[in-house]
Every structure is written in C-alpha cells, then in structure tokens.
Design an enzyme around this catalytic site. Structure first.
Site, short mmCIF file in Angstrom:
data_model
loop_
_atom_site.label_atom_id
_atom_site.label_comp_id
_atom_site.label_asym_id
_atom_site.label_seq_id
_atom_site.Cartn_x
_atom_site.Cartn_y
_atom_site.Cartn_z
N ASP A 154 0.29 19.50 -20.89
CA ASP A 154 -0.41 18.21 -20.98
C ASP A 154 0.45 17.33 -21.89
O ASP A 154 0.52 17.53 -23.10
CB ASP A 154 -1.81 18.41 -21.56
CG ASP A 154 -2.61 17.09 -21.63
OD1 ASP A 154 -1.98 16.03 -21.78
OD2 ASP A 154 -3.85 17.13 -21.55
N ARG B 32 -15.49 13.02 -33.82
CA ARG B 32 -15.00 14.18 -33.08
C ARG B 32 -15.58 15.40 -33.78
O ARG B 32 -14.99 16.00 -34.64
CB ARG B 32 -13.47 14.23 -33.06
CG ARG B 32 -12.83 13.10 -32.29
CD ARG B 32 -12.70 13.31 -30.78
NE ARG B 32 -13.85 13.08 -29.96
CZ ARG B 32 -13.79 12.79 -28.66
NH1 ARG B 32 -12.65 12.65 -28.06
NH2 ARG B 32 -14.88 12.64 -27.95
N PHE C 174 -9.03 19.63 -24.46
CA PHE C 174 -9.43 18.23 -24.57
C PHE C 174 -10.73 18.11 -23.76
O PHE C 174 -10.94 18.87 -22.82
CB PHE C 174 -8.32 17.31 -24.02
CG PHE C 174 -8.68 15.86 -24.17
CD1 PHE C 174 -8.73 15.28 -25.42
CD2 PHE C 174 -9.02 15.09 -23.07
CE1 PHE C 174 -9.10 13.95 -25.57
CE2 PHE C 174 -9.39 13.75 -23.21
CZ PHE C 174 -9.43 13.19 -24.47
N THR C 175 -11.60 17.16 -24.14
CA THR C 175 -12.95 17.08 -23.52
C THR C 175 -12.90 17.12 -21.99
O THR C 175 -13.57 17.95 -21.36
CB THR C 175 -13.67 15.79 -23.96
OG1 THR C 175 -12.78 14.69 -23.78
CG2 THR C 175 -14.10 15.86 -25.42
N PHE D 157 -21.62 12.11 -26.04
CA PHE D 157 -21.03 11.27 -27.09
C PHE D 157 -20.72 9.86 -26.62
O PHE D 157 -20.70 8.93 -27.41
CB PHE D 157 -19.77 11.93 -27.68
CG PHE D 157 -18.65 12.13 -26.69
CD1 PHE D 157 -18.58 13.29 -25.93
CD2 PHE D 157 -17.66 11.17 -26.52
CE1 PHE D 157 -17.54 13.48 -25.03
CE2 PHE D 157 -16.62 11.36 -25.61
CZ PHE D 157 -16.56 12.51 -24.87
N LYS E 297 -1.96 6.86 -22.89
CA LYS E 297 -1.45 7.24 -24.21
C LYS E 297 0.07 7.11 -24.25
O LYS E 297 0.63 6.48 -25.10
CB LYS E 297 -1.80 8.70 -24.54
CG LYS E 297 -3.15 9.18 -24.07
CD LYS E 297 -4.27 8.83 -25.00
CE LYS E 297 -5.66 9.12 -24.46
NZ LYS E 297 -5.94 10.48 -24.11
N TYR F 39 0.85 -1.19 0.00
CA TYR F 39 0.00 0.00 0.00
C TYR F 39 0.88 1.25 0.00
O TYR F 39 0.65 2.19 -0.73
CB TYR F 39 -0.90 -0.01 1.23
CG TYR F 39 -1.95 1.07 1.19
CD1 TYR F 39 -3.19 0.83 0.60
CD2 TYR F 39 -1.70 2.34 1.71
CE1 TYR F 39 -4.15 1.82 0.54
CE2 TYR F 39 -2.65 3.33 1.65
CZ TYR F 39 -3.88 3.08 1.07
OH TYR F 39 -4.82 4.05 1.00
C1 LIG Z 1 -6.63 11.19 -23.12
C2 LIG Z 1 -6.23 12.54 -22.77
C3 LIG Z 1 -6.51 13.06 -21.50
C4 LIG Z 1 -7.27 12.27 -20.46
O1 LIG Z 1 -6.60 11.10 -20.09
P1 LIG Z 1 -7.36 9.79 -19.55
O2 LIG Z 1 -6.26 8.87 -19.14
O3 LIG Z 1 -8.19 9.26 -20.68
O4 LIG Z 1 -8.20 10.23 -18.40
C5 LIG Z 1 -6.08 14.33 -21.23
N1 LIG Z 1 -5.44 15.07 -22.15
C6 LIG Z 1 -5.17 14.61 -23.37
C7 LIG Z 1 -4.45 15.46 -24.35
C8 LIG Z 1 -5.55 13.33 -23.74
O5 LIG Z 1 -5.28 12.88 -24.99
#
Ligand SMILES: *Cc1c(COP(=O)(O)O)cnc(C)c1O
Length: 487
Positions: free
Chosen positions: A228, A394, A137-138, A460, A271, A85
């Site tokens: 990011d 998108r 980003f969303t 979506f 990613k 942990y």
């Molecule tokens: C996918 C993504 C996120 C969010 O990440 P998750 O692991 O899906 O929560 C944030 N910013 C960018 C640019 C992304 O491509």
C-alpha cells in the site's frame, strides 16, 4: 521539471525550524470565529469534527487526503488534458509517470485508494483466508473482511509505544509472520500486505531491511507481497534519514527499491500526489489480467478508471514531484517541528515524528476520561472549541462494537493533526502549538463524550455524540478568563 536533493539548512541562532521551499501564489481566506461560535458549531456537528463546515474551521488538520497543495506545474498540466473515453493521451502520460516512479509495467487506474483495495480483495481473497500486515487501514480492513478474509497485524512490540526512539515502528515482526504462516498454512495466505508510513499508528515507516526480511519469508512460501503505497514518499524520506545504508541514495532510487519487493503496488493519489484518484501497478501479466476485468465494472474504462482526465494529468506531475526531496520533506519536517515543540511542553505526542500528522496520545492527555467515553474524540472537540483547529479522532470511535454491543476498545486513542503538504505556514503551526499547550495546562476541564446517533457501519464518519456533562461550557469560560475577547 527540475528535481532537487535536499540539503540541511543550518541556523546562526539557537532555534531550528523548517523552511518552506516554495512560495505562495494562490491563497484562500481563512476565518477564526469567536469561541462562542465555535462551541455552537461543534454542538451542531454532534461533537464529531467530520461534521463541521469548513466555514467554521481555522486550520483544517482533519486529513492529508485530497488536501495537499498542488504545484504550478500540476495546475497548468490540467489545461492540456485530453478528453476521451478511451485511449486518452492523459492516461498514457500518467502511465509513463507511474512506470518511471514505481518501476511497474502494467497500470490500472481507479477512482481512489479504497477502489484499489476493492479490486485486490475481490480478486485474491476468499473465505477463510488470512492476511498478515504491519497494520490495517480502515477501508483496507473493511474490504478484506467483506471478501471473507481475516487480517492479522503483526507489528513489532515497539509499534504501539507512545514514546520511542525506534526509527521504524512500522516494521513487520518476522517471528510473528513465520508463526502465523506456520499456524494457518501458506495456502490460506493470499498475500502479505505492507503499508508504507502506517496511517493509523502515527504515520510510522518500515525499513528496507524489514522489506528484505519479509520478502525472504514470502519467497520461501511462494506468497505474494502487496504494497500500500499511499504514503510511500514519506516512508522513502524516512528511510533516507534513518537507515544509514541509504543516506546517499536518491528518493527516486529508494522508491524503486521499495516497489521492487512487491508483486502488486496500489495507492491513493489523494495522498501520494495531491489529486483525487488511485492506481494498481504490477509487472506480472497474469496478475494484471486477473484484476483488469473488475476495473471497467466498478471504476470506468481502462484509460480513466473513474478519474477525470484533468486529475489524471495532475496526478502524473504530482507523482514525479514526489521524487523531489524538497517537496517530499515538507510535511514530515513540519510534523517533526510540531512534535518537538509539543514534546518540550510535556504534551504527550507519538515519537519519533512520523508522516501525515502530529499524533497526540489522548489517554495520557486526558487520563481522567475513561476509554468508554472516547478520550480522543473528546480531545478533538475540545481543541476545535479553543482554537478553531480541526483534527481527527483515531481511537475507539473509529473502531466497532462486538456482538454484545460493547465497544471494541482501540489499541490507541489518538488525536491526529494532519499536515497536508505545503498547506500551513510556520506561524500557523506555532499558533496550533500554543493552543494545544494551553489545552494541556487546562486538560482537567475536558470531559468525555457519548453517542446519541450511531450508524452501524464506519460510525466515525456520520455518528453524533454529546458531552457527558457541562464540560464544554466550563472550558469556554476558562478560555475567556485567560484570553478575554480575543480569538
Ligand atoms: C487513504 C488511504 C487509503 C484509502 O484511500 P482513499 O483514496 O481515501 O480511498 C488506503 N490506504 C492508506 C494507507 C491510506 O492512507
């Protein structure tokens, strides 16, 4: 682990194509269902590709999130995971990898990218703040607005052009940035956000020069920079390819340089390193302390942050592999190939090719479908029906409604066909190109969609739609006319 610099492969013949720099050792069986079954499946999924079951999908190009292929080294690292942990050895290995790759001392683990956005937004954004960025980003936008912030996308005029030869469509427009800070005052700007390989506008990168210019503005006003880094490896690859100053710089050094401009770097490991998870990194002890307390509250203790120790191990190895050019170039080189071949066939694709996927401009593909009938969603459904390949809408379906209940029409209507790293072969890519080409020739047969079930938030994901008329039956009839009983 041996990392490698990439060298261009030259060909004897006229055709040029990407070559896989790995061999396949574990495979997953795929099914290509008959066209009638695919029509049935998309009907059951409410014409929303998110709601398809992968048993009905041939090439799953929905996303690169959590779907990159893992390497032998990643999989084997999971066996030595240290279950604890607190104080797990796995965490310290990941911390070291992150310190190496991003050049930041303090590391906070979180369960995925949006969790990092939650922490950063809660700590630094207050009501009335404005946050300049190249593009949203969303989940980023949702978290920032939840905390009372308003986002401003200050991309350059090139960014939304479908056909362009601008190598850095992800750049921030410096004049717009200056004007924005002037208008609202620096104390209402908690930070400037730069997103590597801007996800929603075609995976387009920014340049180091642009980072330098943004940083100069930020420093002048004492504003923080947040990076990011979810798609940072690809952005670094494009810098090496497209920004002459860096053509002899290693990916590792470019990554470091990019992170050096940022006070805070956060990322989705889904990613950047092919596993679930994410993190927040900084060199500033005060910033670290401000964010630290939210991690046990929302994520888990500071040495696992909502991830399993196995994922943490694989993430550490995956991050190191991201600095290997023959690993990081895989997805962009397949995307570049698909974009080039589709462009040759006059299919409207975003150029130059970016990261993450090949993006088709649905408004020029389906000019007869009004934006209110969701051309990108319709194109995603049509492509699935005729090929079994699943992409992601998108466009306006991924947007929201205004206070009068009208759709806020998206800047772009894109069908994104993601190329997760090392997942698809060249022959599968050629199959996709063939089917998109056929669909383009028969595009008049594709009609629009309408909502039949519409969730209030992030519609979506779960929303259900229906075709505005019988167009899917006509499309299937033409498919059978041309292909007979073949798949
Ligand atoms: C996918 C993504 C996120 C969010 O990440 P998750 O692991 O899906 O929560 C944030 N910013 C960018 C640019 C992304 O491509």
């Amino acid at each position: 682990m041996e990392t490698q610099q990439s060298q261009t492969i030259k060909f004897f013949g006229d055709e040029t194509f990407p070559v896989e720099m790995h061999k396949v050792r574990i495979v997953q069986k795929l099914f290509l269902r008959p066209v009638e079954d695919r029509l049935k499946a998309i009907n059951e999924a409410g014409y929303n590709t998110f709601l398809l079951n992968t048993k009905d999908v041939f090439l799953d190009m929905l996303t690169d999130s959590g779907t990159n292929a893992m390497s032998d080294n990643q999989v084997s690292s999971m066996l030595k995971a240290d279950d604890a942990y607190a104080g797990s050895q796995s965490f310290y290995r990941m911390e070291k990898a992150l310190q190496e790759v991003f050049g930041k001392k303090y590391i906070l683990p979180v369960h995925q990218g949006r969790a990092a956005e939650n922490v950063v937004s809660q700590v630094f954004i207050k009501k009335g703040d404005v946050i300049p960025m190249n593009y949203h980003f969303t989940t980023t936008k949702a978290h920032m607005e939840l905390n009372g912030g308003k986002i401003f996308e200050i991309y350059t005029d090139e960014a939304l052009k479908i056909k362009s030869d601008n190598p850095f469509k992800g750049n921030i427009d410096i004049d717009k940035l200056n004007a924005l800070i002037e208008k609202y005052g620096a104390d209402r700007v908690p930070f400037i956000r730069m997103e590597a390989s801007t996800n929603l506008i075609g995976g387009q990168p920014f340049s180091i020069q642009n980072m330098r210019d943004v940083k100069a503005v930020a420093d002048r006003h004492g504003i923080m920079m947040v990076l990011d880094a979810s798609l940072i490896g690809e952005n670094a690859w494009f810098i090496k390819q497209r920004e002459p100053e860096f053509k002899n710089t290693s990916i590792k050094d470019i990554l470091r340089l990019m992170c050096d401009f940022a006070d805070i770097v956060y990322f989705s490991s889904r990613k950047v390193s092919s596993t679930r998870g994410g993190g927040i990194c900084t060199n500033d002890h005060d910033l670290f302390l401000k964010m630290r307390d939210l991690v046990p509250l929302y994520e888990g203790f500071l040495t696992y942050g909502g991830m399993s120790v196995r994922e943490i191990e694989a993430m550490a190895v995956g991050l190191e592999e991201t600095t290997d050019e023959t690993v990081i170039n895989q997805s962009p080189s397949f995307i570049e190939y698909a974009v080039r071949e589709l462009d040759k066939r006059n299919v409207p694709v975003i150029t130059p090719a970016g990261a993450l996927g090949c993006h088709i401009d649905a408004m020029s593909f389906l000019p007869h479908v009004p934006q209110q009938e969701y051309p990108a969603g319709a194109l995603a459904a049509a492509l699935y029906i005729i090929s079994g390949c699943r992409g992601m809408e998108r466009g306006t379906i991924s947007s929201v409604r205004d206070e009068n209940g009208d759709d806020i029409l998206a800047d772009m209507e894109l069908l994104r066909l993601a190329f997760p790293r090392r997942v698809f072969t060249l022959s599968q890519t050629k199959f996709l190109i063939d089917r998109v080409h056929w669909l383009y020739k028969n595009r008049k047969l594709v009609g629009g969609l309408k909502f039949v079930e519409e969730p209030a938030v992030l519609r979506f994901f779960m929303g259900r739609l229906a075709p505005v008329n019988e167009w899917p039956d006509k499309l299937v009839a033409k498919f059978k006319e041309d292909f007979g009983n073949s798949l």
